[in-house]
Design an enzyme around this catalytic site. Structure first.
Site, PDB file in Angstrom:
ATOM      1  CE  LYS A 170      -4.634   0.182   3.337  1.00 52.66           C
ATOM      2  NZ  LYS A 170      -3.303  -0.449   3.287  1.00 52.66           N
ATOM      3  CE  LYS A 270       1.954  -0.622  -1.634  1.00 56.61           C
ATOM      4  NZ  LYS A 270       1.749  -1.622  -0.590  1.00 56.61           N
TER       5      LYS A 270
HETATM    6 MG    MG Z   1       0.153  -2.987   2.664  1.00 56.08          MG
END
Ligand code: MG
Length: 378
Positions: A170, A270
């Protein structure tokens, strides 16, 4: 009633909190979540079968989706779905899109529950219905929450000991620190490992170009550097690192646009971002036909979402499945029995009918939404 038809008689929903084993999950822009707010949906039928789905947005700052909004939206949609055949997933999705424009995440758990019902009604696993399992299992990635470069690098060995070989950092913070993060983690990698730097829209275009240039000698994928598609495309044209688009790929049209512009090598698919398994399968199959690999996952979730991910990922040809996620291993609460469990960094879909899960009603507690008839008479 037409013979053989199944009808939706009720839809109910539960709110469940999913704390994290690591305490918190941090990504770009100072965003962090300590406890995920997930919604479990049940679709009840006149055939005595109930299907289950789940939706868990990554907080309101990630995508245009939030947990309470999912529940409000499901309450809005549910009355209009009573009487439909839940095993006709195409018809059901068209009805949801007629009743409510947009809001794909609201529809995702309902669609997921209908796939669970289709599987239970036919005695087939969802993976079989989505095309059939490819191989015995598939590889997962591990997200490395945003911390200092040294702390993130120190996480790699532990995650590798759990079997992971794909590491998603991240980043999307201060560009100089992010360059250090990528170099520090890359120094920990072994042959065969895969490194992804996911900025989660956190960089300005000029910052992303700087970072991409500074890591040009690192074997790293760059994921969703900037907020807009146009900024990402500009960065893509400045770097020869392999490129992943995630947040901006929210429907089939964006996949086609990206392919047309050669804007990415991989997409992050997703389930709730695109509105459920029906639409995710359509995108998955298009990507396979066009040569685009995929990370298959969701925004977050527990056992039911992990099961749905497993069915979609396991039925994807291996050469196009870049990675997937086992969210149920990140959270401390189990909401269903029968969910897939990570083994050596890999996951396999259940071969039981439907999603192969049964919710732990004692964990879910009382429903927060009941529309129509509940099979247990409330
Ligand atoms: Mg991503």
């Amino acid at each position: 009633m037409v013979a053989g038809k199944m009808r939706i008689t009720g839809i109910s929903a539960w709110r469940v909190e999913l704390p994290l084993f690591e305490g918190s999950y941090k990504w770009s822009g100072g965003n962090a979540v300590e406890v995920f707010d997930s919604t479990v949906v049940a679709v009840h039928t006149d055939a005595g079968l109930t299907g289950y789905g789940e939706v868990c947005p990554l907080g309101p700052a990630y995508l245009p989706a939030y947990a309470a909004g999912a529940r409000v939206g499901i309450a809005e949609l549910a009355p209009g779905l009573l009487g439909l055949d839940p095993t006709e997933c195409g018809n059901l999705n068209r009805r949801m899109d007629q009743l409510m424009r947009g809001h794909p995440y609201v529809k995702s758990a309902i669609d997921m529950a209908c796939w669970d019902l289709l599987g239970k009604a036919t005695g087939q696993s969802v993976a079989t219905l989505l095309g059939g399992r490819c191989g015995e299992d598939f590889a997962l990635y591990r997200a490395i929450s945003q911390q200092s470069p040294a702390e993130m690098a120190a996480k790699v060995a532990g995650y590798r000991a759990e079997g992971y070989t794909k590491f998603q950092l991240k980043v999307g913070g201060d560009p100089d620190t992010d360059i250090e993060r990528i170099h520090a983690v890359a120094a920990q990698l072994q042959r065969g490992d895969v490194l992804i730097a996911d900025a989660n829209t956190g960089w300005r275009q000029h910052e992303a170009v700087r970072v991409a240039h500074a890591v040009r000698d690192v074997d790293v994928y760059i994921e969703q550097p900037c907020l807009s598609y146009e900024e990402c495309l500009a960065v893509r044209r400045h770097t020869d690192r392999p490129f992943i688009l995630d947040e901006v790929i929210d429907d089939l049209g964006m996949v086609l646009r990206g392919v047309s512009d050669q804007a990415m090598d991989v997409i992050n698919l997703k389930i709730s971002k695109v509105g459920g398994l029906t639409k995710a399968r359509q995108i998955r199959d298009l990507c396979v036909s066009l040569g685009i690999a995929m990370t298959i996952e969701d925004t977050w979730g527990g056992d039911i979402i992990t099961a749905a991910i497993a069915h979609l990922a396991h039925s994807t040809p291996k050469e196009f499945l870049f990675s997937a996620t086992d969210f149920n291993s990140y959270v401390t609460v189990s909401i269903a029995e029968g969910a897939p469990q990570r083994a050596q960094g890999r996951l396999a879909a259940s071969t039981a009918p439907g999603l192969g899960i049964s919710p732990r009603m004692e964990v879910l507690g009382d429903p927060v939404l009941v529309v129509g008839k509940m099979p247990w008479g409330s």
